[in-house]
Scaffold this motif. Structure first.
Motif, PDB file in Angstrom:
ATOM      1  N   MET A 265       0.627  -1.230   0.082  1.00  0.00           N
ATOM      2  CA  MET A 265       0.036   0.032   0.006  1.00  0.00           C
ATOM      3  C   MET A 265       0.925   1.425   0.112  1.00  0.00           C
ATOM      4  N   THR A 266       0.722   2.083  -0.989  1.00  0.00           N
ATOM      5  CA  THR A 266       1.178   3.265  -0.912  1.00  0.00           C
ATOM      6  C   THR A 266       0.648   4.336  -0.164  1.00  0.00           C
ATOM      7  N   SER A 267       1.487   5.153   0.774  1.00  0.00           N
ATOM      8  CA  SER A 267       1.002   6.171   1.595  1.00  0.00           C
ATOM      9  C   SER A 267       1.155   7.341   0.963  1.00  0.00           C
ATOM     10  N   ARG A 268       0.333   8.273   0.797  1.00  0.00           N
ATOM     11  CA  ARG A 268       0.327   9.738   0.212  1.00  0.00           C
ATOM     12  C   ARG A 268       0.221  10.775   1.357  1.00  0.00           C
ATOM     13  N   VAL A 269       1.099  11.608   1.229  1.00  0.00           N
ATOM     14  CA  VAL A 269       1.111  12.661   2.008  1.00  0.00           C
ATOM     15  C   VAL A 269       1.219  14.169   1.393  1.00  0.00           C
ATOM     16  N   LEU A 270       0.155  14.800   1.570  1.00  0.00           N
ATOM     17  CA  LEU A 270       0.220  16.127   0.542  1.00  0.00           C
ATOM     18  C   LEU A 270       0.385  17.295   1.934  1.00  0.00           C
ATOM     19  N   LEU A 271       1.508  18.171   1.566  1.00  0.00           N
ATOM     20  CA  LEU A 271       1.565  19.164   2.713  1.00  0.00           C
ATOM     21  C   LEU A 271       1.284  20.465   1.937  1.00  0.00           C
ATOM     22  N   VAL A 272       0.526  21.246   2.609  1.00  0.00           N
ATOM     23  CA  VAL A 272       0.160  22.639   2.132  1.00  0.00           C
ATOM     24  C   VAL A 272       0.655  23.551   2.881  1.00  0.00           C
ATOM     25  N   SER A 273       1.457  24.676   2.536  1.00  0.00           N
ATOM     26  CA  SER A 273       2.135  25.677   3.199  1.00  0.00           C
ATOM     27  C   SER A 273       0.980  26.681   3.490  1.00  0.00           C
ATOM     28  N   PRO A 274       0.969  27.411   4.386  1.00  0.00           N
ATOM     29  CA  PRO A 274      -0.127  28.378   4.668  1.00  0.00           C
ATOM     30  C   PRO A 274      -0.071  29.546   3.747  1.00  0.00           C
ATOM     31  N   ALA A 275      -1.019  30.287   3.720  1.00  0.00           N
ATOM     32  CA  ALA A 275      -1.407  31.368   2.866  1.00  0.00           C
ATOM     33  C   ALA A 275      -0.529  32.656   3.459  1.00  0.00           C
TER      34      ALA A 275
END
Length: 193
Positions: free
Chosen positions: A1-11
């Motif tokens: 199983m592939t783990s996916r992590v999306l990191l979004v920087s703040p505005a």
């Protein structure tokens, strides 16, 4: 199983505009509007997390996300420099700033070193790899830097060479003890091209 992590920087916030170490302030109106324009553009996630800072929580809310604050995703603790601009600190403590920017193990401000931050975020990445589904986290730029350093097993001296603009997405995917970094994600709706 592939783990996916999306990191979004703040505005964008007033602190970011002035190169001020996090002072606990929130987004400015331009930053909030930019985040609202991206609402609905991010993929669905099994878990939505956030750095505990006000600007990350506000960014998540403006994106239409209910991000759970996670202490391990807190920004770099800069101790007595908190709330001051880099210019102010550089004028008052030029040697300390120089050491801090070149030695990842150094914390002349009395807070956390870059090396300690990278270790904390690497431990979080190891834990997040286990759950199924995508993890989306709105996090401080230095947390994104630390995640990339840890995921790619880069030397921590490269930390300051990674630029993380506001409202950008960094995607990590991994399995079997290895992470990959996805670059070149196309802009979502409302983003400048």
């Amino acid at each position: 199983m592939t783990s996916r992590v999306l990191l979004v920087s703040p505005a964008m916030s007033a602190s970011l505009r002035r190169a001020r170490f996090d002072d606990g302030g929130g987004l400015d109106e331009g930053g909030a509007a930019a985040a609202r324009s991206m609402a609905g553009a991010l993929p669905a996630a099994a878990r939505v997390l956030a750095s505990p800072s006000e600007r990350c929580r506000q960014t998540a809310a403006a994106l239409g996300l209910d991000g759970v604050p996670v202490p391990e995703l807190a920004g770099l603790d800069v101790g007595r420099w908190r709330g001051r601009t880099l210019e102010e600190v550089g004028a008052a403590e030029p040697e300390a700033v120089g050491r801090w920017l070149t030695d990842p193990g150094c914390a002349p401000h009395g807070g956390e070193s870059v090396r300690d931050l990278c270790g904390r975020v690497a431990r979080w990445l190891a834990d997040v790899r286990e759950p199924e589904g995508r993890t989306l986290a709105v996090v401080e730029p230095e947390v994104v830097r630390a995640a990339v350093v840890g995921a790619l097993d880069l030397p921590d001296v490269l930390f300051w060479r990674l630029d993380v603009p506001p409202l950008t997405v960094t995607e990590l995917s991994g399995r079997a003890g290895r992470w990959n970094l996805r670059l070149g994600r196309p802009p979502a709706a409302g983003e400048a091209g």
